[in-house]
Design a protein around this motif. Sequence first.
Motif, PDB file in Angstrom:
ATOM      1  N   HIS A  54       0.802  -1.225   0.000  1.00  0.00           N
ATOM      2  CA  HIS A  54       0.000   0.000   0.000  1.00  0.00           C
ATOM      3  C   HIS A  54       0.835   1.275   0.000  1.00  0.00           C
ATOM      4  CE1 HIS A  54      -3.318  -2.700   0.771  1.00  0.00           C
ATOM      5  NE2 HIS A  54      -2.770  -3.107   1.903  1.00  0.00           N
ATOM      6  N   SER A  55       2.152   1.151  -0.149  1.00  0.00           N
ATOM      7  CA  SER A  55       3.006   2.331  -0.073  1.00  0.00           C
ATOM      8  C   SER A  55       4.287   2.104  -0.862  1.00  0.00           C
ATOM      9  CB  SER A  55       3.346   2.644   1.391  1.00  0.00           C
ATOM     10  OG  SER A  55       4.063   1.558   1.969  1.00  0.00           O
ATOM     11  N   ILE A  56       5.048   3.181  -1.043  1.00  0.00           N
ATOM     12  CA  ILE A  56       6.326   3.112  -1.758  1.00  0.00           C
ATOM     13  C   ILE A  56       7.395   3.721  -0.853  1.00  0.00           C
ATOM     14  CG2 ILE A  56       7.532   3.639  -3.918  1.00  0.00           C
ATOM     15  CD1 ILE A  56       4.807   4.115  -5.207  1.00  0.00           C
ATOM     16  N   PRO A  57       7.790   3.008   0.206  1.00  0.00           N
ATOM     17  CA  PRO A  57       8.757   3.546   1.162  1.00  0.00           C
ATOM     18  C   PRO A  57      10.193   3.362   0.679  1.00  0.00           C
ATOM     19  CG  PRO A  57       8.146   1.352   1.813  1.00  0.00           C
ATOM     20  CD  PRO A  57       7.344   1.663   0.564  1.00  0.00           C
ATOM     21  N   CYS A  58      11.128   3.953   1.391  1.00  0.00           N
ATOM     22  CA  CYS A  58      12.520   3.622   1.138  1.00  0.00           C
ATOM     23  C   CYS A  58      12.787   2.252   1.765  1.00  0.00           C
ATOM     24  CB  CYS A  58      13.462   4.684   1.705  1.00  0.00           C
ATOM     25  SG  CYS A  58      13.447   4.864   3.488  1.00  0.00           S
ATOM     26  N   VAL A  59      13.830   1.579   1.332  1.00  0.00           N
ATOM     27  CA  VAL A  59      14.107   0.215   1.760  1.00  0.00           C
ATOM     28  C   VAL A  59      14.276   0.119   3.275  1.00  0.00           C
ATOM     29  CG1 VAL A  59      15.850  -1.622   1.677  1.00  0.00           C
ATOM     30  CG2 VAL A  59      15.042  -0.578  -0.440  1.00  0.00           C
ATOM     31  N   SER A  60      14.994   1.042   3.872  1.00  0.00           N
ATOM     32  CA  SER A  60      15.216   0.982   5.318  1.00  0.00           C
ATOM     33  C   SER A  60      13.911   1.091   6.085  1.00  0.00           C
ATOM     34  CB  SER A  60      16.186   2.082   5.753  1.00  0.00           C
ATOM     35  OG  SER A  60      15.659   3.363   5.481  1.00  0.00           O
ATOM     36  N   GLU A  61      13.002   1.945   5.623  1.00  0.00           N
ATOM     37  CA  GLU A  61      11.695   2.077   6.282  1.00  0.00           C
ATOM     38  C   GLU A  61      10.890   0.793   6.137  1.00  0.00           C
ATOM     39  OE1 GLU A  61      10.994   6.886   5.621  1.00  0.00           O
ATOM     40  OE2 GLU A  61      10.113   5.429   4.241  1.00  0.00           O
ATOM     41  N   LEU A  62      10.931   0.195   4.953  1.00  0.00           N
ATOM     42  CA  LEU A  62      10.195  -1.044   4.735  1.00  0.00           C
ATOM     43  C   LEU A  62      10.707  -2.149   5.637  1.00  0.00           C
ATOM     44  CD1 LEU A  62       8.260  -2.928   3.289  1.00  0.00           C
ATOM     45  CD2 LEU A  62       9.960  -3.180   1.456  1.00  0.00           C
ATOM     46  N   ILE A  63      12.012  -2.305   5.741  1.00  0.00           N
ATOM     47  CA  ILE A  63      12.570  -3.380   6.564  1.00  0.00           C
ATOM     48  C   ILE A  63      12.260  -3.150   8.035  1.00  0.00           C
ATOM     49  CG2 ILE A  63      14.715  -4.518   7.279  1.00  0.00           C
ATOM     50  CD1 ILE A  63      15.758  -3.975   4.435  1.00  0.00           C
ATOM     51  N   SER A  64      12.254  -1.906   8.480  1.00  0.00           N
ATOM     52  CA  SER A  64      11.868  -1.598   9.855  1.00  0.00           C
ATOM     53  C   SER A  64      10.421  -2.006  10.107  1.00  0.00           C
ATOM     54  CB  SER A  64      12.048  -0.102  10.121  1.00  0.00           C
ATOM     55  OG  SER A  64      11.626   0.235  11.428  1.00  0.00           O
ATOM     56  N   GLN A  65       9.550  -1.731   9.127  1.00  0.00           N
ATOM     57  CA  GLN A  65       8.141  -2.124   9.245  1.00  0.00           C
ATOM     58  C   GLN A  65       8.001  -3.643   9.267  1.00  0.00           C
ATOM     59  OE1 GLN A  65       5.578  -0.564   6.117  1.00  0.00           O
ATOM     60  NE2 GLN A  65       4.233  -2.340   6.282  1.00  0.00           N
TER      61      GLN A  65
END
Length: 341
Positions: A303-314
């Motif tokens: 549902h989103s297009i985050p940066c990789v670091s944000e995605l891995i944190s999630q």
Amino acid sequence: MSLPESFRETLNLPVIASPMFLVSGPELVIEACKAGIVGTFPALNQRTSEGFESWLIEIQTALQAYEEETGRKAAPFGVNLIVHASNPRLAADLEICKRHKVPLIITSLGAVPDVVKQVHAYGGLVFHDVATVRHAQKAAQADVDGLIAVCAGAGGHAGVLNPFAFVSEIRQFFNGTLVLAGCLSTGRDVATAQVMGADMAYMGTRFISTQESQAVAEYKQMIVDSSAADIAYTSEISGISANFLKPSLSAAGLDPNTGKPLDAEVVTAKKELNLGEELTAPKEGASAWKSIWSAGQGVGAVHSIPCVSELISQLHEEYVEATVEYAQISREYMFKPVGRA
């Protein structure tokens, strides 16, 4: 559970960002490894072996700088090699991998014992992707370190087996690292893969829609806007059954459900452009066909297009939440008597 020691020491999450054709590049790989998962890319995403080596140098230089600046170890990175005889660059690219001691080699389209031996000689690991039990058995006989079980619903050239059945059968003859691929988009999915008997999750589609992905903006947004019903499984595009986004098929003048051309002009263009050829870069004038985009059925969770670091944190937060929840649920049944009194 079977994880290589080099993985245990550096991973923050048991995940491999899978090598995606024309999508995975140095930026995505570097950010994935810095955040504690295995980042990978296909060697053939570069037009030449010289370009491929330049990417390796870029990745290794960036990760070394990160480790020196932070005092933390980055996760290993990997390269996908097509080991089929039709790949004219295999020998040259393998030599480059040996020279730079690439930590992980992911082989596709054939498990070749000689390739495995050459990688093992410099201390590297070999994981092989498989879509059938027979291919998994042949790869195990070739002494690979890990198997990537590509199940139904995975992006790209997916298999048709249910993950419960596939993992169970592989575990009957293979004790190495088992990686599960197919519809894994959340941290809960990663935890579920481990409970099923896999060691790691193989995530591709979720990383297409990240800032560091080389996919064009329209491709990323189409994934965000899609659900599982928007995925078509067809062999019409490359000659091998694979999953594609239906809206991209429609935009290219193809039937969104079958991938078949809707008129004679499209048939002619498809033949002329050699659509689906993955061993060479797209031909000049083939830009329309580059807009036929692959994705897995897990798009509905993106549902989103985050940066990789944000995605891995999630993903890490979701993973921890899922494992804690499972521990609580399983504890309710752990000490209950089973069977008749």
